[in-house]
Design an enzyme around this catalytic site. Sequence first.
Site, PDB file in Angstrom:
ATOM      1  N   CYS A 108       0.889  -1.157   0.000  1.00 14.32           N
ATOM      2  CA  CYS A 108       0.000   0.000   0.000  1.00 14.32           C
ATOM      3  C   CYS A 108       0.922   1.200   0.000  1.00 14.32           C
ATOM      4  O   CYS A 108       1.492   1.553   1.032  1.00 14.32           O
ATOM      5  CB  CYS A 108      -0.902   0.004   1.237  1.00 14.32           C
ATOM      6  SG  CYS A 108      -1.934   1.485   1.323  1.00 14.32           S
ATOM      7  N   SER A 112      -1.248   1.952   4.548  1.00 13.19           N
ATOM      8  CA  SER A 112      -0.971   0.651   5.160  1.00 13.19           C
ATOM      9  C   SER A 112      -2.124  -0.306   4.944  1.00 13.19           C
ATOM     10  O   SER A 112      -2.324  -1.212   5.744  1.00 13.19           O
ATOM     11  CB  SER A 112      -0.759   0.849   6.661  1.00 13.19           C
ATOM     12  OG  SER A 112      -1.908   1.476   7.209  1.00 13.19           O
ATOM     13  N   CYS A 113      -2.911  -0.090   3.887  1.00 11.30           N
ATOM     14  CA  CYS A 113      -4.077  -0.935   3.657  1.00 11.30           C
ATOM     15  C   CYS A 113      -3.619  -2.389   3.492  1.00 11.30           C
ATOM     16  O   CYS A 113      -2.636  -2.673   2.806  1.00 11.30           O
ATOM     17  CB  CYS A 113      -4.854  -0.453   2.445  1.00 11.30           C
ATOM     18  SG  CYS A 113      -5.571   1.175   2.754  1.00 11.30           S
TER      19      CYS A 113
END
Lengths: 207, 99
Positions: A108, A112-113
């Site tokens: 990501c 921080s996906c």
Amino acid sequence: MSGHDHPHEGPGRTASPYALRIRAIESLLVEKGVLTEAEIQDQIEYMDSRSPANGARLVARAWVDPEFRRRLLADTKAAALELGIDASGPVEFVVVENTPEVHNLIVCTLCSCYPRAILGRPPDWYKSFEYRSRAVREPRAVMREFGHEPPEGVRVAVHDSTADVRYMVLPMRPEGTEGMSEEELAALVTRDSLIGVSVPRAPARAR
Amino acid sequence: MERPHDLGGEPAGPVDRREHEVEDWERLTDAITIALDRKGVKTTDEHRRAIESLPDYRELSYYERWAAATENLLVEKGLLSRKEIDARAEELSRAWGER
């Protein structure tokens, strides 16, 4: 709340000024009835109960059951629920399958996906500026740092996650695993292989 | 203008593969942030926007960014004031110090 000048982003830092602030926020939110203590505790427990072991179980089932593999690729949430893994919510999950031709890597770049509802909180390095910067430009160099490099001729596909779409890698079943049980297979599936920086462990040598 | 979170493709050094045990306040920050989403108080995208607007983005640790962004959103939405957060933090700090 800025102006402190100690080095950051390294693991293991303690005593952040935000530790106190978030406690203050918690106390006020509960007092005002915005959240209840139970809702906060439930959420902590929910995240603590997510782990890469969930991903490993999905992968192992997909390796032994072609129909399940098909369902996992077509509708990840429904397939996860078959194994009792509740990943419901507005976020979409996409499982990307490694093949002899394509190796998948997830990142990501913007934040921080991560498939948190399945795998739990992402590792520190996944959130690091270095991984986010380099995974899209030099994925092979990044994978080399993790001790893995796909053979030449294998295309590397990098998937940049978003708030709405989270990816997970379905790695290839290692050779020499014929006859292994689903549980034994799951034990070969590492967290890093579900992100794509690595591949599953090789089975212990046949005795 | 390029914003600090837009890192894809930028040159950078080796990936630090060390990991740290998530601390209690980090788990709490995570839980409050997500619980507020579930309650419909804010959205993931709002939280991202708030993170990306932090002037000290690069100086803060990951969950410090989350905590700062959640605080800013709560203030922005008028649910909490900076003043009362400051005051409560001060109280907690005193209470803990006396233990």
